[in-house]
Design an enzyme around this catalytic site. Structure first.
Site, PDB file in Angstrom:
ATOM      1  N   CYS A  53      22.491  -8.770   1.992  1.00 42.23           N
ATOM      2  CA  CYS A  53      23.482  -8.414   0.983  1.00 42.23           C
ATOM      3  C   CYS A  53      22.587  -8.557  -0.493  1.00 42.23           C
ATOM      4  O   CYS A  53      21.412  -8.571  -0.351  1.00 42.23           O
ATOM      5  CB  CYS A  53      24.434  -9.779   0.874  1.00 42.23           C
ATOM      6  SG  CYS A  53      25.295  -9.815   2.350  1.00 42.23           S
ATOM      7  N   HIS A  96     -11.900   6.435 -11.611  1.00 39.75           N
ATOM      8  CA  HIS A  96     -10.985   5.632 -10.433  1.00 39.75           C
ATOM      9  C   HIS A  96     -10.989   6.597  -9.332  1.00 39.75           C
ATOM     10  O   HIS A  96     -10.870   7.863  -9.125  1.00 39.75           O
ATOM     11  CB  HIS A  96      -9.463   5.650 -11.026  1.00 39.75           C
ATOM     12  CG  HIS A  96      -8.553   4.715 -10.149  1.00 39.75           C
ATOM     13  ND1 HIS A  96      -9.226   3.392  -9.747  1.00 39.75           N
ATOM     14  CD2 HIS A  96      -7.427   4.927  -9.521  1.00 39.75           C
ATOM     15  CE1 HIS A  96      -8.180   2.716  -9.145  1.00 39.75           C
ATOM     16  NE2 HIS A  96      -7.171   3.727  -8.778  1.00 39.75           N
ATOM     17  N   ASP A 131      22.662 -10.888  -2.504  1.00 42.01           N
ATOM     18  CA  ASP A 131      22.119 -12.226  -2.940  1.00 42.01           C
ATOM     19  C   ASP A 131      21.720 -13.292  -1.623  1.00 42.01           C
ATOM     20  O   ASP A 131      21.058 -14.276  -1.811  1.00 42.01           O
ATOM     21  CB  ASP A 131      23.211 -13.103  -3.672  1.00 42.01           C
ATOM     22  CG  ASP A 131      23.509 -12.217  -4.851  1.00 42.01           C
ATOM     23  OD1 ASP A 131      22.822 -11.808  -5.745  1.00 42.01           O
ATOM     24  OD2 ASP A 131      24.764 -12.065  -4.935  1.00 42.01           O
ATOM     25  N   ARG A 145      -5.047  12.055 -11.886  1.00 42.32           N
ATOM     26  CA  ARG A 145      -4.031  11.228 -12.677  1.00 42.32           C
ATOM     27  C   ARG A 145      -4.135  11.492 -14.126  1.00 42.32           C
ATOM     28  O   ARG A 145      -3.711  12.358 -14.777  1.00 42.32           O
ATOM     29  CB  ARG A 145      -4.183   9.947 -12.061  1.00 42.32           C
ATOM     30  CG  ARG A 145      -2.862   9.054 -12.456  1.00 42.32           C
ATOM     31  CD  ARG A 145      -2.835   7.862 -11.783  1.00 42.32           C
ATOM     32  NE  ARG A 145      -3.791   6.929 -11.858  1.00 42.32           N
ATOM     33  CZ  ARG A 145      -3.894   5.509 -11.147  1.00 42.32           C
ATOM     34  NH1 ARG A 145      -2.729   5.356 -10.263  1.00 42.32           N
ATOM     35  NH2 ARG A 145      -4.821   4.866 -11.614  1.00 42.32           N
ATOM     36  N   LYS A 178      -2.169  -6.121 -14.316  1.00 42.12           N
ATOM     37  CA  LYS A 178      -0.929  -5.215 -14.482  1.00 42.12           C
ATOM     38  C   LYS A 178       0.160  -5.624 -13.473  1.00 42.12           C
ATOM     39  O   LYS A 178      -0.103  -6.517 -12.701  1.00 42.12           O
ATOM     40  CB  LYS A 178      -1.472  -3.708 -14.121  1.00 42.12           C
ATOM     41  CG  LYS A 178      -1.856  -3.288 -12.771  1.00 42.12           C
ATOM     42  CD  LYS A 178      -2.377  -1.970 -12.525  1.00 42.12           C
ATOM     43  CE  LYS A 178      -2.575  -1.773 -11.252  1.00 42.12           C
ATOM     44  NZ  LYS A 178      -3.504  -0.421 -10.999  1.00 42.12           N
ATOM     45  N   TYR A 187      28.335  -7.230   5.831  1.00 45.80           N
ATOM     46  CA  TYR A 187      28.795  -6.012   5.713  1.00 45.80           C
ATOM     47  C   TYR A 187      28.760  -5.198   6.409  1.00 45.80           C
ATOM     48  O   TYR A 187      27.796  -4.850   7.108  1.00 45.80           O
ATOM     49  CB  TYR A 187      28.212  -5.294   4.253  1.00 45.80           C
ATOM     50  CG  TYR A 187      28.644  -6.347   2.887  1.00 45.80           C
ATOM     51  CD1 TYR A 187      29.647  -6.546   2.706  1.00 45.80           C
ATOM     52  CD2 TYR A 187      27.676  -6.956   2.384  1.00 45.80           C
ATOM     53  CE1 TYR A 187      30.138  -6.975   1.312  1.00 45.80           C
ATOM     54  CE2 TYR A 187      27.776  -7.477   1.037  1.00 45.80           C
ATOM     55  CZ  TYR A 187      28.954  -7.506   0.799  1.00 45.80           C
ATOM     56  OH  TYR A 187      29.493  -8.552  -0.583  1.00 45.80           O
ATOM     57  N   ARG A 242     -13.359  -3.579 -11.598  1.00 42.56           N
ATOM     58  CA  ARG A 242     -12.073  -3.874 -11.559  1.00 42.56           C
ATOM     59  C   ARG A 242     -11.320  -4.288 -10.522  1.00 42.56           C
ATOM     60  O   ARG A 242     -11.377  -3.832  -9.400  1.00 42.56           O
ATOM     61  CB  ARG A 242     -11.449  -2.465 -12.170  1.00 42.56           C
ATOM     62  CG  ARG A 242     -12.066  -1.777 -13.224  1.00 42.56           C
ATOM     63  CD  ARG A 242     -11.083  -0.680 -13.843  1.00 42.56           C
ATOM     64  NE  ARG A 242     -10.613   0.272 -12.872  1.00 42.56           N
ATOM     65  CZ  ARG A 242     -11.640   1.436 -12.751  1.00 42.56           C
ATOM     66  NH1 ARG A 242     -12.706   1.661 -13.367  1.00 42.56           N
ATOM     67  NH2 ARG A 242     -11.261   2.391 -11.711  1.00 42.56           N
TER      68      ARG A 242
HETATM   69  C1  PLP Z   1      -4.726  -0.767 -10.591  1.00 41.71           C
HETATM   70  C2  PLP Z   1      -6.055  -0.135 -10.725  1.00 41.71           C
HETATM   71  C3  PLP Z   1      -7.057  -0.716 -10.277  1.00 41.71           C
HETATM   72  C4  PLP Z   1      -6.954  -1.980  -9.189  1.00 41.71           C
HETATM   73  O1  PLP Z   1      -7.138  -1.377  -7.963  1.00 41.71           O
HETATM   74  P1  PLP Z   1      -7.067  -2.241  -6.705  1.00 41.71           P
HETATM   75  O2  PLP Z   1      -7.112  -1.379  -5.678  1.00 41.71           O
HETATM   76  O3  PLP Z   1      -5.910  -3.064  -6.872  1.00 41.71           O
HETATM   77  O4  PLP Z   1      -8.383  -3.271  -6.843  1.00 41.71           O
HETATM   78  C5  PLP Z   1      -8.247  -0.318 -10.867  1.00 41.71           C
HETATM   79  N1  PLP Z   1      -8.484   0.656 -11.615  1.00 41.71           N
HETATM   80  C6  PLP Z   1      -7.212   1.327 -12.019  1.00 41.71           C
HETATM   81  C7  PLP Z   1      -7.342   2.606 -13.013  1.00 41.71           C
HETATM   82  C8  PLP Z   1      -6.038   0.973 -11.598  1.00 41.71           C
HETATM   83  O5  PLP Z   1      -4.932   1.651 -12.287  1.00 41.71           O
END
Ligand code: PLP
Length: 377
Positions: free
Chosen positions: A319, A169, A321, A139, A42, A271, A225
């Site tokens: 700045c 998660h 750039d 979430r 992602k 600046y 994951r």
């Molecule tokens: C981003 C995400 C992950 C990856 O987590 P890491 O800590 O980067 O390994 C796994 N599961 C879900 C649902 C996420 O949003």
């Protein structure tokens, strides 16, 4: 070096795909043979470039990809990637046809979503679903067992829906105190009983992010994951001592001096002229700024770069750039400047930058804007 597009600027990021591959190969050794590694790409592969990272991860043995947005999944398909892809965020029900056409797996946690999506599906359409269970992250996901059971019943009784996985998660997998993690894990296990009763176990069950997979490989069911640590970064400093292997960092950021000049005492820099030279000083100008994601905050928090193997402080305000550094001595225009990565004996790590900016590693490569070309080495 491989580059996808020609570019004409003196600032670039380097991504070592061999390190991504190494991290995937090493993490696989941590698990039983039948574990599926889902490479999380992602946010354009955490700023590294989703397509090249996905290809490298698949070559190294990952079997699934995941992204947050439908748009991100489509970019992978457009690049010719045919591997299974999970969209982890909520897509709009009216876009379900796009997911079906591109053979994407979709996250679901609302009955209303299924009912609405169904109206946009053709008779022969079949949609792969990963049901998301909220076990304490707060979430997205089903909260109660009842909610889950009702959702599963709809899926179970409709030919159009294929239950491919259930997942959750964790909120605290990267902390040494495991009590909240255990609470979430326990809740997930009890929800899995509901799943088994209603429709039997789906092909995949997954709960592990990087921290969980590295610390508790035996609690990852049959899919994992792999996000931040696939890029060689730690989920948090706390778990550094618990790693089963040494991660290899893939991302570095470089530029070149475009002007070098000596200024006498009392000259203002940038600046607001907030920095004043305190004697004869060698000043270098570096063509990277906040529009590249190198935020102004770096200068007020003592940011440094590596030039000729030595630390040089960023002076004055950054700045849009460009930024200025105080050089240890005169150096030629064109000298390499490293903002993230190694030079000589020294290394500026993403961890160092994250702690300077009072944030986490995840944010650093993500914030380097698309104006900075990525080179794959
Ligand atoms: C981003 C995400 C992950 C990856 O987590 P890491 O800590 O980067 O390994 C796994 N599961 C879900 C649902 C996420 O949003």
């Amino acid at each position: 070096m491989v580059q996808s597009k020609q570019f004409f600027r003196d600032t670039w990021a380097e991504v070592e795909l061999a390190h991504v591959k190494y991290n995937v190969q090493e993490v696989r050794k941590n698990f039983q043979q039948d574990m599926h590694v889902m490479a999380v790409v992602k946010a354009d592969g955490y700023g590294h470039g989703a397509v090249p990272v996905a290809e490298a991860a698949l070559e190294a043995g990952a079997s699934f990809l995941s992204v947050n947005l439908l748009d991100e999944a489509l970019r992978l398909r457009e690049a010719g990637i045919e591997a299974p892809i999970l969209v982890m965020g909520r897509i709009r029900p009216e876009d379900v046809g796009i997911a079906v056409r591109h053979n994407l797996s979709i996250t679901v946690f609302q009955i209303e979503w299924l009912q609405e999506a169904k109206q946009y599906m053709k008779e022969q359409d079949s949609l792969k679903l990963h049901v998301k269970i909220d076990s304490g992250m707060g979430r997205i996901g089903t909260v109660t067992a009842e909610e889950l059971s009702q959702l599963l019943q709809v899926i179970e009784t409709d030919q159009a829906f294929q239950l491919e996985a259930v997942y959750t998660h964790f909120a605290t997998a990267d902390e040494l105190d495991n009590s909240y993690w255990e609470k979430q894990y326990g809740r997930f296990l009890s929800r899995l009983k509901v799943v088994e009763e209603i429709c039997g176990m789906p092909p995949f069950i997954h709960c592990g992010n990087s921290a969980t997979g590295l610390r508790f490989p035996e609690h990852c069911f049959n899919m994992f994951r792999f996000g931040i640590s696939m890029y060689g970064l730690l989920p948090s400093d706390d778990i550094e001592d618990e790693l089963p292997f040494e991660l290899k960092r893939a991302f570095s950021l470089h530029s070149q001096l475009v002007q070098v000049k000596q200024l006498p005492k009392g000259e203002g820099i940038s600046y607001g002229a907030t920095y004043t030279t305190s004697g004869d000083e060698w000043i270098g100008t570096v063509p990277i700024g906040y529009a590249d994601g190198w935020y102004r905050y770096h200068s007020s928090e003592g940011g440094t770069v590596l030039v000729d193997g030595e630390r040089a402080p960023i002076i004055g305000r950054i700045c849009m750039d460009q930024l200025m550094v105080r050089l240890p001595y005169q150096l030629p225009v064109g000298t390499k400047v490293t903002l993230i990565g190694k030079q000589g004996e020294d290394e500026i790590t993403i961890q160092e930058i994250a702690s300077r900016l009072k944030t986490i590693s995840y944010e650093i490569p993500c914030m380097i804007s698309s104006r900075v070309p990525r080179l794959y080495v």
